[in-house]
Design an enzyme around this catalytic site. Structure first.
Site, PDB file in Angstrom:
ATOM      1  N   ASN A  48      99.692  39.478  29.978  1.00 14.64           N
ATOM      2  CA  ASN A  48      99.128  39.163  31.293  1.00 14.64           C
ATOM      3  C   ASN A  48     100.105  38.201  31.952  1.00 14.64           C
ATOM      4  O   ASN A  48     100.165  37.025  31.609  1.00 14.64           O
ATOM      5  CB  ASN A  48      97.748  38.514  31.084  1.00 14.64           C
ATOM      6  CG  ASN A  48      97.087  38.168  32.407  1.00 14.64           C
ATOM      7  OD1 ASN A  48      97.670  38.332  33.476  1.00 14.64           O
ATOM      8  ND2 ASN A  48      95.871  37.668  32.326  1.00 14.64           N
TER       9      ASN A  48
ATOM     10  N   ARG B  64      98.366  43.934  31.888  1.00 18.51           N
ATOM     11  CA  ARG B  64      97.380  43.795  32.955  1.00 18.51           C
ATOM     12  C   ARG B  64      98.113  43.930  34.281  1.00 18.51           C
ATOM     13  O   ARG B  64      99.119  43.254  34.518  1.00 18.51           O
ATOM     14  CB  ARG B  64      96.728  42.413  32.871  1.00 18.51           C
ATOM     15  CG  ARG B  64      95.781  42.208  34.010  1.00 18.51           C
ATOM     16  CD  ARG B  64      95.270  40.788  34.055  1.00 18.51           C
ATOM     17  NE  ARG B  64      94.382  40.644  35.178  1.00 18.51           N
ATOM     18  CZ  ARG B  64      94.239  39.529  35.871  1.00 18.51           C
ATOM     19  NH1 ARG B  64      94.917  38.466  35.549  1.00 18.51           N
ATOM     20  NH2 ARG B  64      93.405  39.481  36.885  1.00 18.51           N
TER      21      ARG B  64
ATOM     22  N   HIS C  38      88.584  42.198  38.807  1.00 24.86           N
ATOM     23  CA  HIS C  38      87.912  41.842  37.547  1.00 24.86           C
ATOM     24  C   HIS C  38      87.361  43.084  36.858  1.00 24.86           C
ATOM     25  O   HIS C  38      86.443  43.004  36.040  1.00 24.86           O
ATOM     26  CB  HIS C  38      86.696  40.904  37.773  1.00 24.86           C
ATOM     27  CG  HIS C  38      87.039  39.501  38.165  1.00 24.86           C
ATOM     28  ND1 HIS C  38      86.244  38.769  39.016  1.00 24.86           N
ATOM     29  CD2 HIS C  38      88.061  38.698  37.812  1.00 24.86           C
ATOM     30  CE1 HIS C  38      86.770  37.563  39.180  1.00 24.86           C
ATOM     31  NE2 HIS C  38      87.872  37.500  38.461  1.00 24.86           N
TER      32      HIS C  38
ATOM     33  N   LEU D  56      81.736  35.113  36.359  1.00 24.97           N
ATOM     34  CA  LEU D  56      81.832  33.808  37.027  1.00 24.97           C
ATOM     35  C   LEU D  56      82.852  32.936  36.308  1.00 24.97           C
ATOM     36  O   LEU D  56      82.539  32.256  35.326  1.00 24.97           O
ATOM     37  CB  LEU D  56      80.451  33.119  37.040  1.00 24.97           C
ATOM     38  CG  LEU D  56      79.261  33.957  37.538  1.00 24.97           C
ATOM     39  CD1 LEU D  56      77.962  33.165  37.426  1.00 24.97           C
ATOM     40  CD2 LEU D  56      79.477  34.422  38.971  1.00 24.97           C
TER      41      LEU D  56
ATOM     42  N   ARG E 292      88.360  29.732  46.443  1.00 24.52           N
ATOM     43  CA  ARG E 292      88.327  30.793  47.470  1.00 24.52           C
ATOM     44  C   ARG E 292      86.963  30.819  48.145  1.00 24.52           C
ATOM     45  O   ARG E 292      85.940  30.610  47.499  1.00 24.52           O
ATOM     46  CB  ARG E 292      88.580  32.162  46.843  1.00 24.52           C
ATOM     47  CG  ARG E 292      90.036  32.400  46.528  1.00 24.52           C
ATOM     48  CD  ARG E 292      90.210  33.708  45.785  1.00 24.52           C
ATOM     49  NE  ARG E 292      90.799  33.461  44.490  1.00 24.52           N
ATOM     50  CZ  ARG E 292      90.662  34.254  43.431  1.00 24.52           C
ATOM     51  NH1 ARG E 292      89.927  35.348  43.512  1.00 24.52           N
ATOM     52  NH2 ARG E 292      91.245  33.956  42.299  1.00 24.52           N
TER      53      ARG E 292
ATOM     54  N   MET F 293      83.832  23.590  37.492  1.00 19.63           N
ATOM     55  CA  MET F 293      82.370  23.542  37.475  1.00 19.63           C
ATOM     56  C   MET F 293      81.820  22.473  36.532  1.00 19.63           C
ATOM     57  O   MET F 293      80.797  21.862  36.827  1.00 19.63           O
ATOM     58  CB  MET F 293      81.816  24.932  37.138  1.00 19.63           C
ATOM     59  CG  MET F 293      80.327  25.045  37.278  1.00 19.63           C
ATOM     60  SD  MET F 293      79.712  24.554  38.924  1.00 19.63           S
ATOM     61  CE  MET F 293      79.606  26.126  39.759  1.00 19.63           C
TER      62      MET F 293
ATOM     63  N   GLU G  62      88.979  40.323  28.199  1.00 20.74           N
ATOM     64  CA  GLU G  62      89.792  41.297  28.937  1.00 20.74           C
ATOM     65  C   GLU G  62      90.975  41.773  28.099  1.00 20.74           C
ATOM     66  O   GLU G  62      91.357  42.937  28.159  1.00 20.74           O
ATOM     67  CB  GLU G  62      90.268  40.670  30.253  1.00 20.74           C
ATOM     68  CG  GLU G  62      89.144  40.555  31.269  1.00 20.74           C
ATOM     69  CD  GLU G  62      89.357  39.483  32.316  1.00 20.74           C
ATOM     70  OE1 GLU G  62      89.325  38.280  31.937  1.00 20.74           O
ATOM     71  OE2 GLU G  62      89.564  39.811  33.486  1.00 20.74           O
TER      72      GLU G  62
END
Ligand code: ADP
Length: 402
Positions: free
Chosen positions: A8, A93, A182, A211, A243, A285, A386
């Site tokens: 990636n 990716r 995603h 998220l 964003r 967060m 992923e």
């Protein structure tokens, strides 16, 4: 031992993971960062002969991705304890596959040309992805390489979901439409949900919420994406770390005039200075939850706006799907922030979404169910992976031989 390497690549970093071919167990994982800067850093973790995790950090000057790739191969050989690891395949990716790539694809010159043609749609990401592909092909021309696209899972969206209400020429001449991102994560957690519920994926309707720093919601009907919150770019939809998500497009022109900002300045502001960070000055967060807990009003507002937007999307996708088997939380926030999951599900009892507070608080690390009652919409917390999904798609494609 045969191994699959997943890459990636960003503009100044390469993240990688080596999987064992048969079992998909992780052999080694790490990243090279600050490529092209005064000093680059590599962090490499691997399982030793006693099956214990070991880790090293190294620094040196790495001017480009080519040398970054060599460093990864070299550290992997040094830590493989004399065991020969044949590379069976390399999975890359790739962020934007446009309308051309609906599935993982074996990389050849034609595919590289097509990814290049899509650079205007993803000017930050596709060039970095391409650099890694070119380097890996140059260094290991003997190994089949596969591109796995973030957009591919959403190519099943019907026209009514992917068209904007804009002049058709923008679509036909400039590819302006909704693509969604995603996809590998939404795909992975959908499959995991089916496994967990012991139901065939093509019988399941899901709302999946990824998220993380970026965030997106997807409506999955019978295992296929039929709508998703990100659009032509990853800026649309939910509120994210930095964003903005959905906004009135006229804000653009108004702020341009009122604050005298150029298009470039506006783009940077909407991408990097908005979202949670825009509202409360912080994009992480964990920190925001702490600040809100200690009475910071802006942090509380950021959480309120974030969760309210998610609830609106859950409602919209309920309407789109008609019937929902499970709501799935994933990504750093979805997997770890019990408070956010709770607020996202608040007042949704009318839709059959009722969270059990104890189960919600107890969820950690594994697939877990956190709804009150099995007859209700299942609420699942599923750690995404992923890289594993890319490894599997890479191997399946190579083994199929096309
Ligand atoms: P990326 O999209 O870059 O892969 P992640 O999926 O790792 O990002 O998600 C990063 C976000 O997850 C950050 O906002 C971080 O604060 C948040 N996060 C991680 N752990 C927790 C936690 N325990 N509680 C709340 N938020 C968390």
């Amino acid at each position: 031992m045969k191994a699959v390497l997943v890459i990636n690549s960003g503009s100044s970093s390469i993240k990688y993971r080596f999987f064992e071919l048969e079992t998909y167990s992780v052999i080694a994982t790490g990243f090279v960062e600050k490529i092209g800067e005064a000093e680059s850093r590599l962090k490499h973790g691997w399982l030793n002969k006693e099956n214990k995790h070991e880790e090293i950090v190294e620094t040196k000057v790495v001017p480009d991705h080519r040398q970054g790739f060599d460093w990864i191969v070299d550290v992997n050989v040094r830590t493989s304890l004399g065991e020969k690891r044949d590379l069976f395949g390399i999975g890359h990716r790739v962020v934007h596959g446009g309308e051309v790539f609906r599935e993982p694809t074996l990389i050849d010159d034609r595919v590289i040309r097509a990814i290049k043609e899509m650079i205007p749609l993803a000017p930050l990401h596709n060039p970095a992805n391409l650099t890694a592909i070119e380097v890996a092909r140059e260094r290991r021309p003997d190994v089949p390489q596969v591109a796995v696209f973030d957009t591919a899972f959403h190519q099943t969206m019907p026209p009514r979901a992917f068209h904007y209400a804009l002049p058709q020429a923008l679509y036909t001449e400039h590819q302006v439409r909704r693509y969604g991102f995603h996809g590998t994560s939404h795909d992975y957690v959908s499959k995991k949900a089916a496994e967990h519920l012991d139901r065939p994926l093509d019988t399941l309707n899901l709302i999946t919420l990824h998220l993380g720093n970026g965030a997106s919601a997807t409506a999955v009907r019978e295992g296929k994406s039929i709508d998703t919150s990100m659009g032509m770019t990853p800026m649309e939809g939910l509120v994210m770390g930095t964003r903005c998500g959905d906004i009135d497009p006229a804000i653009h022109f108004y702020v341009g005039r009122a604050a005298g900002m150029s298009n470039e300045e506006l783009e940077t502001m909407l991408n990097k200075e908005s979202g949670l960070k825009g509202i409360c000055g912080v994009n992480d967060m964990r920190e925001i939850i702490q600040l809100a807990g200690s009475g910071d009003e802006h942090a509380q507002l950021a959480i309120d706006v974030y969760c309210y937007r998610i609830r609106k999307y859950i409602g919209a996708y309920f309407a789109v799907l008609g019937q929902v088997d499970a709501l799935v939380f994933t990504g750093g926030i979805g997997e770890n922030a019990a408070l956010i999951r709770k607020l996202c599900c608040e007042d949704l009892d009318c839709l059959g979404i009722t969270l059990d507070n104890q189960k919600n608080e107890a969820s950690s690390g594994e697939v877990s169910e956190i709804q009150e009652d099995k007859n209700l919409v299942r609420i699942l917390v599923i750690p995404t992976d992923e890289e594993l999904e890319i490894a599997k798609q890479t191997c399946e494609l190579i083994l199929r031989g096309n």
